[in-house]
Design a protein around this motif. Structure first.
Motif, short mmCIF file in Angstrom:
data_model
loop_
_atom_site.label_atom_id
_atom_site.label_comp_id
_atom_site.label_asym_id
_atom_site.label_seq_id
_atom_site.Cartn_x
_atom_site.Cartn_y
_atom_site.Cartn_z
N LEU A 104 0.87 -1.17 0.00
CA LEU A 104 0.00 0.00 0.00
C LEU A 104 0.91 1.22 0.00
O LEU A 104 1.82 1.31 0.82
CB LEU A 104 -0.88 -0.02 1.25
CG LEU A 104 -1.95 1.02 1.40
CD1 LEU A 104 -3.07 0.73 0.43
CD2 LEU A 104 -2.47 1.02 2.81
N ILE A 105 0.70 2.17 -0.90
CA ILE A 105 1.51 3.39 -0.95
C ILE A 105 0.64 4.53 -0.44
O ILE A 105 -0.44 4.79 -0.96
CB ILE A 105 2.03 3.65 -2.37
CG1 ILE A 105 2.92 2.49 -2.81
CG2 ILE A 105 2.81 4.96 -2.42
CD1 ILE A 105 3.46 2.60 -4.21
N VAL A 106 1.16 5.22 0.59
CA VAL A 106 0.39 6.24 1.31
C VAL A 106 1.17 7.54 1.31
O VAL A 106 2.39 7.55 1.52
CB VAL A 106 0.14 5.79 2.77
CG1 VAL A 106 -0.70 6.78 3.51
CG2 VAL A 106 -0.51 4.43 2.80
N SER A 107 0.46 8.65 1.11
CA SER A 107 1.06 9.98 1.23
C SER A 107 0.73 10.51 2.62
O SER A 107 -0.43 10.78 2.93
CB SER A 107 0.50 10.90 0.15
OG SER A 107 0.99 12.21 0.32
N THR A 108 1.75 10.65 3.46
CA THR A 108 1.55 11.09 4.84
C THR A 108 2.16 12.47 5.03
O THR A 108 2.77 13.03 4.13
CB THR A 108 2.21 10.11 5.83
OG1 THR A 108 3.62 10.17 5.67
CG2 THR A 108 1.73 8.69 5.60
N SER A 109 2.03 13.00 6.24
CA SER A 109 2.66 14.28 6.55
C SER A 109 4.18 14.15 6.62
O SER A 109 4.89 15.15 6.54
CB SER A 109 2.11 14.82 7.87
OG SER A 109 2.36 13.88 8.90
N LEU A 110 4.67 12.91 6.75
CA LEU A 110 6.12 12.67 6.78
C LEU A 110 6.66 12.29 5.41
O LEU A 110 7.82 11.92 5.30
CB LEU A 110 6.43 11.55 7.78
CG LEU A 110 5.99 11.80 9.22
CD1 LEU A 110 6.28 10.59 10.08
CD2 LEU A 110 6.68 13.02 9.79
N GLY A 111 5.83 12.33 4.38
CA GLY A 111 6.25 11.99 3.03
C GLY A 111 5.52 10.76 2.51
O GLY A 111 4.68 10.18 3.20
N VAL A 112 5.87 10.35 1.29
CA VAL A 112 5.25 9.17 0.68
C VAL A 112 5.95 7.93 1.20
O VAL A 112 7.19 7.85 1.18
CB VAL A 112 5.35 9.25 -0.86
CG1 VAL A 112 4.74 8.03 -1.51
CG2 VAL A 112 4.67 10.51 -1.37
N THR A 113 5.18 6.97 1.68
CA THR A 113 5.75 5.77 2.28
C THR A 113 4.78 4.60 2.08
O THR A 113 3.69 4.77 1.57
CB THR A 113 6.03 6.00 3.78
OG1 THR A 113 6.67 4.86 4.32
CG2 THR A 113 4.78 6.29 4.56
N THR A 114 5.21 3.42 2.52
CA THR A 114 4.34 2.24 2.44
C THR A 114 3.37 2.25 3.62
O THR A 114 3.59 2.94 4.62
CB THR A 114 5.16 0.94 2.47
OG1 THR A 114 5.83 0.84 3.72
CG2 THR A 114 6.16 0.89 1.34
N GLY A 115 2.32 1.47 3.51
CA GLY A 115 1.33 1.40 4.57
C GLY A 115 1.89 0.83 5.86
O GLY A 115 1.54 1.27 6.95
#
Length: 132
Positions: A104-115
């Motif tokens: 799962l690829i997620v865009s978070t407040s810490l950047g784009v990362t895996t789930g």
């Protein structure tokens, strides 16, 4: 030609190139696309990638990965959050892809990362796409 969803266009190009057994595929570059491609590389879905400039246009060249029977390693790419319907999740409700076999690829407040990494850092965000 303007594209309303560049990430979905990138995923479609990668999916189609894999099904057509191409060695590589070129896509226009952006910071978000580059981060997604880096995740695909670290998770082992593609061989490699490099940024190239042709005639003043920056592109990302992605080298696709195949198994010993020349089947693409990427079985599926699906865009989850779309421009017309954004999908967000908290870290406690992070969905699993194919019971943990997919990514799962997620865009978070810490950047784009895996789930998985987002859940470990206890941060939620926008679900961009799933890869299996």
């Amino acid at each position: 030609m303007s594209v309303s969803d560049p990430v979905a266009d990138m995923l479609t190009k990668i999916r189609n190139a894999g099904l057509a057994r191409h060695e590589k595929v070129d896509i226009p570059t952006s910071k978000l696309k580059l981060e997604i491609v880096k995740i695909l590389k670290t998770e082992g879905y593609i061989k490699n990638f490099k940024k190239i400039t042709q005639d003043g246009v920056n592109t990302i060249r992605i080298f696709l990965k195949y198994d010993e029977k020349q089947n693409p390693v990427i079985h599926g790419l699906e865009r989850i959050s779309k421009p017309g319907r954004r999908v967000y999740t908290g870290y406690k409700d992070m969905p699993r892809v194919y019971n943990g076999y997919g990514t799962l690829i997620v865009s978070t407040s810490l950047g784009v990362t895996t789930g998985k990494k987002a859940a470990e850092k206890k941060v939620g965000g926008e679900i961009l796409c799933t890869v299996w």
